[in-house]
Each structure stands twice: as structure tokens, then as C-alpha cells.
Write a protein that holds these residues in place. Sequence first.
Motif, PDB file in Angstrom:
ATOM      1  N   MET A  21       0.778  -1.204   0.110  1.00 45.61           N
ATOM      2  CA  MET A  21       0.037  -0.104   0.044  1.00 45.61           C
ATOM      3  C   MET A  21       0.814   1.348  -0.052  1.00 45.61           C
ATOM      4  O   MET A  21       0.559   2.337  -0.732  1.00 45.61           O
ATOM      5  N   ARG A  22       1.857   1.232   1.008  1.00 45.61           N
ATOM      6  CA  ARG A  22       2.927   2.233   0.896  1.00 45.61           C
ATOM      7  C   ARG A  22       3.453   2.726  -0.714  1.00 45.61           C
ATOM      8  O   ARG A  22       3.326   3.979  -1.146  1.00 45.61           O
ATOM      9  N   LEU A  23       3.934   1.685  -1.166  1.00 42.70           N
ATOM     10  CA  LEU A  23       4.496   1.797  -2.571  1.00 42.70           C
ATOM     11  C   LEU A  23       3.355   2.017  -3.717  1.00 42.70           C
ATOM     12  O   LEU A  23       3.432   2.965  -4.460  1.00 42.70           O
ATOM     13  N   GLY A  24       2.136   1.517  -3.327  1.00 44.58           N
ATOM     14  CA  GLY A  24       1.048   1.936  -4.236  1.00 44.58           C
ATOM     15  C   GLY A  24       0.734   3.544  -4.289  1.00 44.58           C
ATOM     16  O   GLY A  24       0.352   4.347  -5.283  1.00 44.58           O
ATOM     17  N   ALA A  25       0.774   3.838  -2.851  1.00 43.43           N
ATOM     18  CA  ALA A  25       0.274   5.112  -2.862  1.00 43.43           C
ATOM     19  C   ALA A  25       1.277   6.060  -3.281  1.00 43.43           C
ATOM     20  O   ALA A  25       1.012   7.317  -4.005  1.00 43.43           O
ATOM     21  N   ALA A  26       2.715   5.729  -3.228  1.00 42.07           N
ATOM     22  CA  ALA A  26       3.553   6.766  -3.714  1.00 42.07           C
ATOM     23  C   ALA A  26       3.502   6.797  -5.511  1.00 42.07           C
ATOM     24  O   ALA A  26       3.716   7.754  -5.992  1.00 42.07           O
ATOM     25  N   VAL A  27       3.219   5.627  -5.962  1.00 39.48           N
ATOM     26  CA  VAL A  27       3.193   5.778  -7.541  1.00 39.48           C
ATOM     27  C   VAL A  27       1.626   6.249  -7.876  1.00 39.48           C
ATOM     28  O   VAL A  27       1.578   7.100  -8.843  1.00 39.48           O
ATOM     29  N   LEU A  28       0.727   6.097  -6.970  1.00 42.01           N
ATOM     30  CA  LEU A  28      -0.776   6.697  -7.608  1.00 42.01           C
ATOM     31  C   LEU A  28      -0.485   8.305  -7.440  1.00 42.01           C
ATOM     32  O   LEU A  28      -1.271   9.143  -7.922  1.00 42.01           O
ATOM     33  N   GLY A 255      10.807   9.812 -14.464  1.00 42.58           N
ATOM     34  CA  GLY A 255      11.525   9.000 -15.381  1.00 42.58           C
ATOM     35  C   GLY A 255      12.266   7.827 -14.732  1.00 42.58           C
ATOM     36  O   GLY A 255      12.504   6.776 -15.253  1.00 42.58           O
ATOM     37  N   ALA A 256      12.890   8.066 -13.460  1.00 35.58           N
ATOM     38  CA  ALA A 256      13.756   7.179 -12.908  1.00 35.58           C
ATOM     39  C   ALA A 256      12.989   6.414 -11.717  1.00 35.58           C
ATOM     40  O   ALA A 256      13.641   5.711 -11.011  1.00 35.58           O
ATOM     41  N   ARG A 257      11.666   6.810 -11.687  1.00 36.26           N
ATOM     42  CA  ARG A 257      10.959   5.962 -10.437  1.00 36.26           C
ATOM     43  C   ARG A 257      10.793   4.557 -10.867  1.00 36.26           C
ATOM     44  O   ARG A 257      10.605   4.097 -11.737  1.00 36.26           O
ATOM     45  N   GLU A 258      11.022   3.860  -9.692  1.00 30.84           N
ATOM     46  CA  GLU A 258      11.062   2.479  -9.694  1.00 30.84           C
ATOM     47  C   GLU A 258       9.968   1.960  -8.651  1.00 30.84           C
ATOM     48  O   GLU A 258       9.533   2.740  -8.050  1.00 30.84           O
ATOM     49  N   PHE A 259       9.504   0.669  -8.982  1.00 32.02           N
ATOM     50  CA  PHE A 259       8.442  -0.030  -7.986  1.00 32.02           C
ATOM     51  C   PHE A 259       9.020  -0.958  -7.379  1.00 32.02           C
ATOM     52  O   PHE A 259       8.813  -2.345  -8.035  1.00 32.02           O
ATOM     53  N   PRO A 260       9.790  -0.990  -6.131  1.00 34.98           N
ATOM     54  CA  PRO A 260      10.713  -2.183  -5.809  1.00 34.98           C
ATOM     55  C   PRO A 260       9.764  -3.144  -4.971  1.00 34.98           C
ATOM     56  O   PRO A 260       9.930  -3.075  -3.539  1.00 34.98           O
ATOM     57  N   LEU A 261       8.838  -3.682  -5.581  1.00 35.40           N
ATOM     58  CA  LEU A 261       7.882  -4.451  -5.112  1.00 35.40           C
ATOM     59  C   LEU A 261       8.445  -5.775  -4.034  1.00 35.40           C
ATOM     60  O   LEU A 261       8.429  -5.951  -2.783  1.00 35.40           O
ATOM     61  N   ALA A 262       9.456  -6.523  -4.659  1.00 33.93           N
ATOM     62  CA  ALA A 262      10.296  -7.667  -3.906  1.00 33.93           C
ATOM     63  C   ALA A 262      10.919  -6.889  -2.872  1.00 33.93           C
ATOM     64  O   ALA A 262      10.833  -7.750  -1.932  1.00 33.93           O
ATOM     65  N   THR A 263      11.506  -6.105  -3.008  1.00 34.06           N
ATOM     66  CA  THR A 263      12.506  -5.352  -1.689  1.00 34.06           C
ATOM     67  C   THR A 263      11.543  -5.085  -0.666  1.00 34.06           C
ATOM     68  O   THR A 263      11.782  -5.370   0.717  1.00 34.06           O
ATOM     69  N   ALA A 264      10.461  -4.592  -0.906  1.00 32.44           N
ATOM     70  CA  ALA A 264       9.436  -4.075   0.104  1.00 32.44           C
ATOM     71  C   ALA A 264       8.650  -5.467   0.817  1.00 32.44           C
ATOM     72  O   ALA A 264       8.776  -5.322   1.979  1.00 32.44           O
ATOM     73  N   LEU A 265       8.605  -6.538  -0.002  1.00 28.75           N
ATOM     74  CA  LEU A 265       8.213  -7.658   0.797  1.00 28.75           C
ATOM     75  C   LEU A 265       9.153  -8.296   1.605  1.00 28.75           C
ATOM     76  O   LEU A 265       8.521  -9.024   2.462  1.00 28.75           O
TER      77      LEU A 265
END
Length: 296
Positions: A21-28, A255-265
Motif C-alpha cells: 500500500m505504501r508503494l502503491g500510494a507513492a506511485v498513484l 522517469g527514474a521512479r522504480e516500483f521495488p515490490l520484491a524489496t518491500a516484501l
Amino acid sequence: MRFFRVQPLNTTLALQLFQIMRLGAAVLTGVMLAKSGLRTAEIGAWEMLLYTGTTLTFFWVNGLLLGIAPVFTQKEGEARRTFIFNNFVVFCVLSLLLFFLLFLGESWLAPALTGLSQVPHFKLFAIYLLFNLPAFPVEYYYLLHEKPRSIVGWGVFSFGMHLAALFFPIRLGYGLEGGLYALITLACLRFMWAAGLAVRYGTLRIDREMIANYLVFCAPLMLSNVVSNLMLLFDNWLVGTHYADAAVFAVYRYGAREFPLATALVIALGASMIPRIVATPVEGLQALKAKSRRLM
């Protein structure tokens, strides 16, 4: 097929959902700002505020958070309650010191970090951080007291309201300043909730020795965060100071934004398993192996 069965909600899964949710909120947040009608320079100003806040907080916030579970599990009885309250006090004191640094040092801090002589709404963002940072340990308080539903509920409230608080004022024509005022209101609500938990789960007593030992324990964790994130922060600093243009900074950040889902998990898995491993090492390690295989 048994591998894909639905897992019951536990603290590990709850903390992983919280990180998602934290990552999703940042992207959204980035998506909504791009669709909000704000000029690129205004979006860049927001990104510069985020970058400034991250640069001055990421190492000590993450280090202190990672130290909560192992320090708590090493204590027993009343000492655990005392630690909860003192942990909240540490976050409050450091947030207050950061607030004074940002509020009084804007004239030299903003140019040093962003390359701009002035970043819009800098002082408002300092107020936001003052009330928002002490609420960061809330999910860990719930973790230590085995409340997975509360972790998920806290994440839904915090990140859902964050999106609403930033987006709706902007859409209604109040601009980024209106969004920041809404975020400050939300931060105050989060602060009061965190203070309530610190009183509920803690003992209202300042223990200077406990605080000193906690900070010493977390110091290597803070240093590790500095080393692991230094290059990412340097890239942002280089772009900001070289171009000194908020619009260019926004384009680079998106442009440089990542979505490090595996790291967060993985981080959530490690943090949630520490209390269990300390309490029952054999069973805890077996559970860690099983959860790691499932994560892979």
C-alpha cells in the motif's frame, strides 16, 4: 495447487500488504499529480520537497524502525511498555529537531539540496514532517502486539487519506498549497493516533539509559541505510543542482521512479519475523524458511 491457497492474515502478510500500500500510494500520487492539471514546475516543487524530506529522514527513520522489534523482544514485562513510550518520544524529539533545522535553515538548506534559491511551500512541508514522522512506528506497535487487522486498517486509512488529502484540494483549485494544508491536517490525526497507542501500550516514563542503548543499537542500521541509498540520493542531488529547474527535476524523478515490490516484501518479512525468532528460535527459523520459499 496447494501452493496457491489463500493464506490466513497474519502479521507477516499484514506488514507485506502495508508495504505494498505504501508503494502503491507513492506511485498513484505521481499519476494523480500528472493528471491534476498542475504545471510541471509545480509537480517538480513537490518532488523537491519529497526529496529534501527523504534525504534528511530516511536513514534515521528506517534505522529506528528496524531496531524496534529486536530491542522490544529482548525486554520483558514493564520494560517493554517503557520502551514503547520512549520509542515514541525519540521520534518526537528528532522530528522536532528536524523541524527547527528546516524552518530556520531554509535559506541555505534548500539551495544546497535542490539548487534552487527557494522551494515553494518549504515551511509548510516542514510542519507536515513535524507531525507525520512520529506516526511511522504505528504499524510496528501493532506488529509487536500481534494485531494484523490493525496493521492493514492503518495502512488503508493512512495511504487512502493521503491520496485524498493531496488530490482533492488540487482538483478543487486550491493548488499544491491546499494539498499541503490537507496533508498537515492528516498528519495531526496520525500523530494523535500514534500518541494514543504510545499511552495505551506504554508506560509514561522517560528512561534515558534505555533511549541511549536504543540509539546505539540502531546506529549501524542507520549507517547501513546511508550506504545502500547514497547513490540514489546523489543522482537526485546532481540533477537538481546541475539544472536548477523544478520542471526538469520532475521529469527526471518520474522517469527514474522504480516500483521495488520484491524489496518491500522482503523487508516486511524480515521485520515481522524478528519477534518470533527471538521468542522461539527453532520454530521461528522454520517459519522464516517456509515464508521465504513462498515469497520466492
